[in-house]
Scaffold this active site. Sequence first.
Site, PDB file in Angstrom:
ATOM      1  N   ASP A 128      -5.167  -6.562   6.239  1.00 16.79           N
ATOM      2  CA  ASP A 128      -6.376  -5.854   5.832  1.00 16.79           C
ATOM      3  C   ASP A 128      -7.476  -6.860   5.516  1.00 16.79           C
ATOM      4  OD1 ASP A 128      -8.126  -3.966   4.906  1.00 16.79           O
ATOM      5  OD2 ASP A 128      -7.008  -3.460   3.086  1.00 16.79           O
TER       6      ASP A 128
ATOM      7  N   TYR B  13       0.822  -1.214   0.000  1.00 15.41           N
ATOM      8  CA  TYR B  13       0.000   0.000   0.000  1.00 15.41           C
ATOM      9  C   TYR B  13       0.862   1.273   0.000  1.00 15.41           C
ATOM     10  CZ  TYR B  13      -3.968  -3.024   1.244  1.00 15.41           C
ATOM     11  OH  TYR B  13      -4.932  -4.003   1.265  1.00 15.41           O
TER      12      TYR B  13
ATOM     13  N   ASP C  63     -10.784  -8.238   8.198  1.00 13.01           N
ATOM     14  CA  ASP C  63     -12.195  -8.084   7.822  1.00 13.01           C
ATOM     15  C   ASP C  63     -12.893  -9.444   7.816  1.00 13.01           C
ATOM     16  OD1 ASP C  63     -12.133  -5.393   7.667  1.00 13.01           O
ATOM     17  OD2 ASP C  63     -12.696  -5.236   5.552  1.00 13.01           O
TER      18      ASP C  63
END
Length: 359
Positions: A247, A142, A251
């Site tokens: 990430d 990222y 979730d």
Amino acid sequence: MNKKIAVLPGDGIGPEIVAQAVKVLDRIASVYGHKFEYTYVDIGGCSIDKFGIPITEEGIELCKNSDSVLLGAVGGPKWDACPPNIRPEKALLAVRKELNLFANLRPIKLFPQLASASPLKKEIVGEGIDLLIVRELTGGVYFGNRQTEEINGELVATDIMPYSEHEIERIGRVAFETALKRRKKLASVDKANVLDTSRLWRNVMHSLSKEYSEVSYSDILVDNTAMQLIKNPTQFDVLVTENMFGDILSDEASMLTGSIGMMPSASLSSGTLGMYEPIHGSAPDIAGMNIANPLGTVLSAAMMLRYSFHMTTEADLVEQAVEKVLDEGYRTGDILQEGTVKVSCSEMGDLVVSHIGMS
Ligand code: NAD
């Protein structure tokens, strides 16, 4: 103790849920003789409306000069059409970067009282899920270089995933230290059968594991982790992983609990400064109705007490108060079950407060 807390309620249900967490912190302060000093900072859409940008330099400075940051949530349909550089979420990235919040801690807890909310079968969740994901937050793909170029008449996109030893070591230390405070079991998630970054990750973790002999350490591949979280989630205590894997896995894991309104998170720097927020968004569909579940934010405040202020007893007390309220059968609309009592957002805050010491 005197502590300065930057409070960033944000948009949608943010102000309603943050108000409940502040009530809880106030009660802790009065019971234990602490002084919490709050400074309110606009963030997200409300800041765009006032200042044209999702957070001001002054706002970021206020966060930097605080002992800790409490965040609600940002965003909503009103700001969906904003240009990418001034969208509400930009403020979150700015705060993470400016405060050097490299470690994201996401506890995944399925409260036994809410076991039926989990999409998993009862045999799988057993006595309840209780694991914690430590995600590296400021490195990896990222933040690496990226480009899209034309090669041989077609577009080719590249994203670079860099990790240096010091970045891996500092997140590794957070994970081992966190495991020491829990059930002393750590699994490091990587893709070492394919990626160089993962092989370096694994080497650094192995070196660290020698320093933390009390922690039972193992490696696990990311694809297997995704399966094991569904098949046998109770095997895990602490999981540590790089930014993108974290990430996705965090979730996936939070869905195991079936109640997004209950989930807290912490983002930590190398010092004690941290940002604490529920994992859900600003829930514009229920904003201003006083029906949101504030417990994810209240539990985030408990994490603040534990990780930034080292107030372990106080943090335990807040978590126990939440459990007691659930035991008594009180629920906000999102976690309502047959035979339980529906309460509003502010009533839920009051109920938690009522279980913390004397008035
Ligand atoms: P959301 O998490 O806001 O809502 C998803 C669903 O869960 C909605 O039905 C909502 O009513 C419900 N919900 C969420 N929190 C709840 C709570 N505390 N109590 C009861 N119900 C709750 O996700 P979304 O709808 O995809 O996003 C809405 C906005 O929030 C978007 O603008 C998005 O960009 C933003 N967002 C912000 C953050 C953040 O601030 N960290 C995170 C995710 C999404």
